[in-house]
Design a protein around this motif. Structure first.
Motif, PDB file in Angstrom:
ATOM      1  N   ALA B   9       0.785  -1.400   0.038  1.00  0.00           N
ATOM      2  CA  ALA B   9       0.116  -0.093   0.017  1.00  0.00           C
ATOM      3  C   ALA B   9       1.080   1.168   0.126  1.00  0.00           C
ATOM      4  O   ALA B   9       0.546   2.129  -0.652  1.00  0.00           O
ATOM      5  CB  ALA B   9      -1.053   0.012   1.357  1.00  0.00           C
ATOM      6  N   ALA B  10       2.111   1.070   0.846  1.00  0.00           N
ATOM      7  CA  ALA B  10       3.087   2.305   0.603  1.00  0.00           C
ATOM      8  C   ALA B  10       4.373   1.729   0.810  1.00  0.00           C
ATOM      9  O   ALA B  10       4.413   0.751   1.804  1.00  0.00           O
ATOM     10  CB  ALA B  10       2.744   3.451   1.640  1.00  0.00           C
ATOM     11  N   ALA B  11       5.157   2.154   0.160  1.00  0.00           N
ATOM     12  CA  ALA B  11       6.717   1.530   0.104  1.00  0.00           C
ATOM     13  C   ALA B  11       7.730   2.338   1.232  1.00  0.00           C
ATOM     14  O   ALA B  11       7.493   3.585   1.304  1.00  0.00           O
ATOM     15  CB  ALA B  11       7.281   1.435  -0.994  1.00  0.00           C
ATOM     16  N   GLY B  12       8.570   1.678   2.045  1.00  0.00           N
ATOM     17  CA  GLY B  12       9.476   2.556   2.719  1.00  0.00           C
ATOM     18  C   GLY B  12      10.529   2.972   1.659  1.00  0.00           C
ATOM     19  O   GLY B  12      10.164   2.947   0.611  1.00  0.00           O
ATOM     20  N   PRO B  13      11.481   3.839   2.354  1.00  0.00           N
ATOM     21  CA  PRO B  13      12.601   4.541   1.345  1.00  0.00           C
ATOM     22  C   PRO B  13      13.236   3.506   0.501  1.00  0.00           C
ATOM     23  O   PRO B  13      13.361   3.901  -0.745  1.00  0.00           O
ATOM     24  CB  PRO B  13      13.337   5.296   2.266  1.00  0.00           C
ATOM     25  CG  PRO B  13      12.573   5.182   3.622  1.00  0.00           C
ATOM     26  CD  PRO B  13      11.695   4.085   3.812  1.00  0.00           C
TER      27      PRO B  13
END
Lengths: 259, 341
Positions: B9-13
């Motif tokens: 859903a959202a990726a880390g850096p």
């Protein structure tokens, strides 16, 4: 240019160098010398054939072999002794057969934008530069830098030139390039400061093939000039593999055009 | 049947699938890659019952948000990160069972640089050259050859989590990591002056901002070369400390290039390479020389620790175990926790 003497065996001085908790280096000498590098590949083959316990992989380079080992399965002292034993008598060993790939190359023009400049600097015609490259018997000194990138030794001395002042941000896969005293074929599209001489339709790195890497350390390479129409015809063939010859490894190959 | 997935859903850096790395292809110029901190990677895998070398995700500084498609799915995070499932806090270092549509959010790491999340059974990813490890510079491995991106869907080997209790690992059982990096001198320590070696072994260095999975450039005293800084290029072992013309050392990690032409004054031993990979810019390190034989002992001890991780697990939240064999295992192992490092 005077011919480099190649017949005398190299004076090898094998020594063992520590490389952390899971590797050792066997160094055979110093410098970028065909006979020395041939001995490196002979040693590398011997290590593979010896099946020493605990050896995980080897990285043969110009003048040494990096040996990674599993410390749970061997100790660096006994492995080191075994490696030094294998390094004995390398220069006197009988020649072993080697693979030589015959690689089609379309030189110059859109396939090799720097060919004219390389010829001008060497005070040769472009035809002479192409003839020199095709007469050279290149040796794969080592692979490194990126997957499949092979450093080819044996560039005729008259063609030795510094790298481009302005590296290209991208050269296409299959580019035949030269930099300093060496030549190479780019395995993938990549930035490069080497001079772009031509292009081969052969992919030297292709994950779709059973053997993704065409060139192995110690292989030999010969270039054959082909016209653009032949390049296009070959490029249309999927999974193209070049012709292969079997040659003896007893003739170090820095003689360039003299061959 | 498409099977269960985890949707990013959202990726880390910078989150990449890693395993133990690509072994056997350095001779062809292929970097090893693999987990930068194999101990924490193995811990995440152990929590979900995977073997230590299973593919799991290494996240950098902050983790990903993952939504279950299918399932239920068992996940665990190793690392000091705040976690939520559908906005309810849940613990790290504990396996979690997530239902279809639930979202695990992995926040920022309070300490260290890299955390790991593993899923029971692992991912259905085709190995490239024998490994699913991502090497982003050469676009090999993982799902796409690079870091995870929002919208990626990771296919899972198991459609449904197995029926067992959840497990936790007390991270204080793992060895404390100090500032000392133990090194074996060589292969090219003879390329440096005695003053250069003394500066290397006696002074303190700090991690610079140029620090990633490939290498850690350190700030500190310049290390003096004996005769120039070019060598004939040779192979680069894990943890090699190469010293370019600036005299500032660079320690080479999992994503290192296979060959290079700078002299290597020493090599950091594997367990301490992992410790370095958890250091942030500005943190200090010192190099401490050990004998090759001691390096081997430390390596063996570290290996035993990784192998023993499953025995360090405990039932989470007082959960009653149904698997009597596992229970027996815990009891048998009870006295073996101390003594590492």
């Amino acid at each position: 240019m005077s011919e480099i003497p190649v017949s005398s065996p190299p004076a090898l001085s094998p020594r063992l160098l520590p490389a952390g908790d899971g590797a050792l280096v066997v160094e055979l000498g110093e410098g970028i010398v065909p006979a020395l590098n041939a001995a490196v590949h002979r040693l590398d083959r011997r290590i593979a054939e010896a099946g020493l316990p605990g050896v995980v992989e080897t990285v043969p380079t110009y003048r040494s072999v990096l040996v990674s080992f599993d410390p749970a399965l061997t100790d660096p002292d006994s492995l080191g002794r075994a490696l030094l034993d294998l390094a004995e008598g390398l220069s006197e060993a009988a020649p072993e057969p080697q693979r030589r790939w015959v690689v089609p190359v379309c030189f110059g023009g859109a396939h090799g934008e720097d060919l004219d400049e390389v010829a001008r600097r060497a005070r040769l015609t472009t035809a002479e530069v192409v003839a020199l490259h095709c007469a050279a018997d290149y040796r794969v000194y080592m692979l490194g830098f990126s997957p499949g990138f092979a450093y080819l030794g044996g560039l005729p001395e008259i063609l030795h030139q510094p790298r481009r002042q302005n590296p290209r941000m991208m050269t296409p896969a299959g580019s035949v390039i030269q930099g300093g005293a060496q030549a190479a074929i780019s395995p993938t599209a990549m930035p490069s400061g080497w001079h772009l001489l031509g292009r081969t339709p052969v992919r030297i790195f292709d994950l779709r093939r059973d053997q993704p890497f065409l060139l192995a350390p110690g292989d030999r390479v010969r270039f054959v000039a082909v016209p653009a129409v032949e390049y296009d015809r070959l490029a249309a063939r999927a999974g193209l593999l070049p012709d292969r010859e079997t040659v003896a490894d007893d003739a170090p190959t820095d003689r360039g055009a003299a061959a | 049947m498409t099977g269960s997935h985890l949707r990013v859903a959202a990726a880390g850096p910078s989150s990449t699938v890693q395993d133990r790395g690509r072994i056997g292809y350095q001779r062809y110029g292929v970097s090893v890659a693999g987990a930068a901190d194999p101990l924490l990677h193995a811990a995440a895998n152990a929590l979900v019952g995977n073997p230590a070398g299973e593919g799991a995700v290494e996240f950098t500084l902050a983790g990903d948000s993952l939504t279950v498609e299918g399932g239920p799915v068992r996940l665990a995070v190793a690392g000091a990160a705040a976690l939520t499932v559908d906005d309810e806090p849940v613990p790290a270092w504990t396996s979690l069972r997530l239902r279809d549509g639930q979202t695990l959010r992995i926040g920022a790491l309070r300490e260290g640089v890299r955390g790991y999340w593993a899923v029971e059974g692992g991912f259905t990813l085709a190995p490239v050259l024998g490994s699913v490890a991502t090497h982003a510079r050469t676009a090999l491995g993982g799902l796409t050859g690079g870091a995870l991106r929002a919208g990626d869907r990771l296919p899972l080997c198991l459609d449904t989590a197995t029926d067992r209790g959840e497990l936790m690992l007390d991270p204080s059982l793992l060895p404390a990591r100090g500032d000392d990096l133990r090194v074996v001198l060589g292969p090219q320590d003879d390329a440096f002056t005695p003053a250069g070696i003394a500066a290397f072994l006696e002074e303190s260095f700090t991690v610079s901002h140029e620090a990633d999975r490939m290498g850690y450039r350190l700030n500190g005293p310049a290390i003096e070369h004996a005769r120039g800084f070019n060598i004939t290029s040779d192979g680069i072992p894990l943890g090699a400390v190469q010293v370019p013309g600036t005299g500032r050392p660079i320690v080479l990690l999992a994503d290192r290039q296979t060959t290079g032409g700078y002299p290597k004054i020493a090599c950091v031993i594997g367990p301490d390479v992992a410790a370095l990979a958890q250091k942030r810019p500005g943190e200090s390190v010192r190099f401490r020389r050990i004998a090759p034989a001691d390096a081997r002992t430390l390596h063996a001890r570290h290996r035993a620790l990784v192998a023993s991780l499953p025995s360090l697990l405990r039932p989470a939240g007082g959960f009653a175990l149904t698997d009597s064999a596992r229970m027996l295992g815990f009891n048998l192992i009870g006295g073996m926790v101390t003594g590492w490092e």
